[in-house]
Design a protein around this motif. Sequence first.
Motif, PDB file in Angstrom:
ATOM      1  N   HIS A 176      27.094 -27.276  -2.140  1.00  0.00           N
ATOM      2  CA  HIS A 176      26.033 -28.251  -2.410  1.00  0.00           C
ATOM      3  C   HIS A 176      26.329 -29.150  -3.604  1.00  0.00           C
ATOM      4  N   GLY A 177      27.191 -28.701  -4.496  1.00  0.00           N
ATOM      5  CA  GLY A 177      27.547 -29.514  -5.647  1.00  0.00           C
ATOM      6  C   GLY A 177      28.760 -28.938  -6.344  1.00  0.00           C
ATOM      7  N   LEU A 178      29.555 -29.838  -6.966  1.00  0.00           N
ATOM      8  CA  LEU A 178      30.753 -29.407  -7.676  1.00  0.00           C
ATOM      9  C   LEU A 178      30.772 -30.039  -9.066  1.00  0.00           C
ATOM     10  N   VAL A 179      31.230 -29.267 -10.043  1.00  0.00           N
ATOM     11  CA  VAL A 179      31.384 -29.762 -11.402  1.00  0.00           C
ATOM     12  C   VAL A 179      32.861 -29.658 -11.777  1.00  0.00           C
ATOM     13  N   THR A 180      33.453 -30.802 -12.114  1.00  0.00           N
ATOM     14  CA  THR A 180      34.835 -30.838 -12.574  1.00  0.00           C
ATOM     15  C   THR A 180      34.820 -31.010 -14.085  1.00  0.00           C
ATOM     16  N   PHE A 181      35.411 -30.058 -14.792  1.00  0.00           N
ATOM     17  CA  PHE A 181      35.441 -30.107 -16.246  1.00  0.00           C
ATOM     18  C   PHE A 181      36.682 -30.864 -16.723  1.00  0.00           C
ATOM     19  N   ARG A 182      36.669 -31.257 -17.975  1.00  0.00           N
ATOM     20  CA  ARG A 182      37.749 -32.104 -18.484  1.00  0.00           C
ATOM     21  C   ARG A 182      39.084 -31.382 -18.577  1.00  0.00           C
ATOM     22  N   ASP A 183      39.083 -30.036 -18.467  1.00  0.00           N
ATOM     23  CA  ASP A 183      40.355 -29.306 -18.447  1.00  0.00           C
ATOM     24  C   ASP A 183      40.913 -29.166 -17.035  1.00  0.00           C
ATOM     25  N   GLY A 184      40.189 -29.708 -16.045  1.00  0.00           N
ATOM     26  CA  GLY A 184      40.652 -29.639 -14.663  1.00  0.00           C
ATOM     27  C   GLY A 184      40.020 -28.542 -13.845  1.00  0.00           C
ATOM     28  N   ALA A 185      39.296 -27.633 -14.483  1.00  0.00           N
ATOM     29  CA  ALA A 185      38.621 -26.554 -13.745  1.00  0.00           C
ATOM     30  C   ALA A 185      37.459 -27.136 -12.938  1.00  0.00           C
ATOM     31  N   VAL A 186      37.233 -26.567 -11.760  1.00  0.00           N
ATOM     32  CA  VAL A 186      36.138 -27.001 -10.890  1.00  0.00           C
ATOM     33  C   VAL A 186      35.285 -25.794 -10.535  1.00  0.00           C
ATOM     34  N   THR A 187      33.980 -25.907 -10.734  1.00  0.00           N
ATOM     35  CA  THR A 187      33.067 -24.865 -10.277  1.00  0.00           C
ATOM     36  C   THR A 187      32.171 -25.469  -9.203  1.00  0.00           C
ATOM     37  N   ALA A 188      31.788 -24.657  -8.250  1.00  0.00           N
ATOM     38  CA  ALA A 188      30.995 -25.151  -7.124  1.00  0.00           C
ATOM     39  C   ALA A 188      29.786 -24.265  -6.898  1.00  0.00           C
ATOM     40  N   GLY A 189      28.690 -24.895  -6.491  1.00  0.00           N
ATOM     41  CA  GLY A 189      27.497 -24.157  -6.104  1.00  0.00           C
ATOM     42  C   GLY A 189      27.433 -24.077  -4.592  1.00  0.00           C
ATOM     43  N   LEU A 190      27.501 -22.865  -4.039  1.00  0.00           N
ATOM     44  CA  LEU A 190      27.475 -22.662  -2.601  1.00  0.00           C
ATOM     45  C   LEU A 190      26.236 -21.872  -2.216  1.00  0.00           C
ATOM     46  N   GLY A 191      25.826 -22.005  -0.976  1.00  0.00           N
ATOM     47  CA  GLY A 191      24.709 -21.231  -0.481  1.00  0.00           C
ATOM     48  C   GLY A 191      24.360 -21.664   0.927  1.00  0.00           C
ATOM     49  N   PRO A 192      23.478 -20.913   1.587  1.00  0.00           N
ATOM     50  CA  PRO A 192      23.060 -21.283   2.939  1.00  0.00           C
ATOM     51  C   PRO A 192      22.166 -22.514   2.901  1.00  0.00           C
ATOM     52  N   ALA A 193      22.016 -23.165   4.036  1.00  0.00           N
ATOM     53  CA  ALA A 193      21.147 -24.342   4.139  1.00  0.00           C
ATOM     54  C   ALA A 193      19.700 -23.878   4.292  1.00  0.00           C
ATOM     55  N   ASP A 194      19.163 -23.328   3.212  1.00  0.00           N
ATOM     56  CA  ASP A 194      17.816 -22.766   3.199  1.00  0.00           C
ATOM     57  C   ASP A 194      17.204 -23.087   1.846  1.00  0.00           C
ATOM     58  N   MET A 195      16.135 -23.894   1.847  1.00  0.00           N
ATOM     59  CA  MET A 195      15.538 -24.326   0.593  1.00  0.00           C
ATOM     60  C   MET A 195      14.934 -23.187  -0.221  1.00  0.00           C
ATOM     61  N   ARG A 196      14.749 -22.036   0.398  1.00  0.00           N
ATOM     62  CA  ARG A 196      14.214 -20.910  -0.358  1.00  0.00           C
ATOM     63  C   ARG A 196      15.180 -20.436  -1.444  1.00  0.00           C
ATOM     64  N   VAL A 197      16.455 -20.751  -1.289  1.00  0.00           N
ATOM     65  CA  VAL A 197      17.437 -20.313  -2.290  1.00  0.00           C
ATOM     66  C   VAL A 197      17.261 -21.085  -3.599  1.00  0.00           C
ATOM     67  N   PRO A 198      17.319 -22.439  -3.599  1.00  0.00           N
ATOM     68  CA  PRO A 198      17.087 -23.130  -4.875  1.00  0.00           C
ATOM     69  C   PRO A 198      15.663 -22.977  -5.401  1.00  0.00           C
ATOM     70  N   ILE A 199      14.674 -22.870  -4.500  1.00  0.00           N
ATOM     71  CA  ILE A 199      13.293 -22.671  -4.963  1.00  0.00           C
ATOM     72  C   ILE A 199      13.175 -21.336  -5.681  1.00  0.00           C
ATOM     73  N   ALA A 200      13.788 -20.289  -5.134  1.00  0.00           N
ATOM     74  CA  ALA A 200      13.740 -18.969  -5.761  1.00  0.00           C
ATOM     75  C   ALA A 200      14.384 -18.997  -7.142  1.00  0.00           C
ATOM     76  N   HIS A 201      15.443 -19.786  -7.280  1.00  0.00           N
ATOM     77  CA  HIS A 201      16.100 -19.896  -8.589  1.00  0.00           C
ATOM     78  C   HIS A 201      15.132 -20.433  -9.632  1.00  0.00           C
ATOM     79  N   THR A 202      14.325 -21.427  -9.252  1.00  0.00           N
ATOM     80  CA  THR A 202      13.371 -22.004 -10.211  1.00  0.00           C
ATOM     81  C   THR A 202      12.135 -21.122 -10.380  1.00  0.00           C
ATOM     82  N   LEU A 203      11.707 -20.469  -9.313  1.00  0.00           N
ATOM     83  CA  LEU A 203      10.486 -19.651  -9.356  1.00  0.00           C
ATOM     84  C   LEU A 203      10.676 -18.401 -10.214  1.00  0.00           C
ATOM     85  N   GLY A 204      11.859 -17.822 -10.163  1.00  0.00           N
ATOM     86  CA  GLY A 204      12.120 -16.606 -10.923  1.00  0.00           C
ATOM     87  C   GLY A 204      12.785 -16.844 -12.266  1.00  0.00           C
ATOM     88  N   PHE A 205      13.288 -18.052 -12.498  1.00  0.00           N
ATOM     89  CA  PHE A 205      14.104 -18.361 -13.665  1.00  0.00           C
ATOM     90  C   PHE A 205      13.508 -17.794 -14.960  1.00  0.00           C
TER      91      PHE A 205
END
Length: 397
Positions: free
Chosen positions: A250-279
Amino acid sequence: MVSPAERRTVTVLGATGSVGGATVDLIERHAERYDVEAVVGGRDAAALAQIAIRLGARRAVVADETQGSALASALAGSGVAASAGERAILDAAAVPVDWTMAAIAGAAGLAPTVAAVRRGGTIALATKECLVCAGAAFMAEVARAGATLLPVDSEHNALLQALGGQSVDDVETMTLTASGGPFRTWTAERIADARPEDALRHPTWSMGAKITIDSASMMNKGLELIEAHHLFAIGADRLDVLVHPQSAVHGLVTFRDGAVTAGLGPADMRVPIAHTLGFPERLATPAARLDLARLGELTFEAPDLVRFPALRLAREALAEGGAAATVLNAANEVAVALFLARRVGFMDIPRIVEETLGMLLGRPSAAPATVEDALALDREARRIASERLPVAQFRAH
């Protein structure tokens, strides 16, 4: 077991929409954690009443004043207070709670979300128009109130998690992914002839009509670039889009040292909502787990700005700054509504947006200083966009 002192108070703005429905599902699954202050819906009084009763909400508010009596009747004897109209929504949004889901679609969600922001707490933001229509002014409101803003859009939520608490100064680029929508492989000629029912057939996500049309035109991804600019205080030149039809990354972050981190998950809005609801804690969800072996491959491609000019327009509006994003958003809302009503063709959507931008941005166009200024410009842009109908009326076929 959660003690009474640990329970959180919550309000759901946009409870009858697709994001609201996913939020309601999660709150029900974790009922021991949450006390619901208010649920707000658009015009479906019966559905809103059922949600309010199921969640044990203290109050329910329907936006359509003509549905106020129907809501009151449906809630009679339940102990849930019923009200209707814009003023009632603002009053409900302003009641102090720990967490608010801001999911009222369109510019109509701006004022209630600002009311929630002004009393502090955590705002789970699904109403992208807050940042697109009034980005600088909205973020200033967040800062003044000391509110916590957490993105609900799967892409921005993925970027937040992929950032991992590191400084944006260490980021080279943030990349939003797009499924490509139902027209990813269509020719330009075929896209021009698309009907509303074609555009509403999204290949991976189940969403409301307006956002689904935006996905088909790729305007949605353009609006998300503008959101990311404000959410993460990152320049337009450090934001990018990739088409990723599997909708696993769903999104990728490329850092200035060349490292890349990615956010993966199923196509289900309950996943990002749960992240904010429980945060900052994690909540269990029933979402299907991402099975990469079964998926087999992850593919990416650059977006086609010729077949999907709406994304180009959004990029240009972001680069232009000032009032451009406010005008872009308003004109797009009008154009999408006209398309869904079969009054214009699919490619009239970017045409109407571009013409409205051209008419309004020939004058000084500083970014709206306040939310009220943004709403005034939004109204003017809608009026102009509504007059941009094609000479020959579109006929659905």
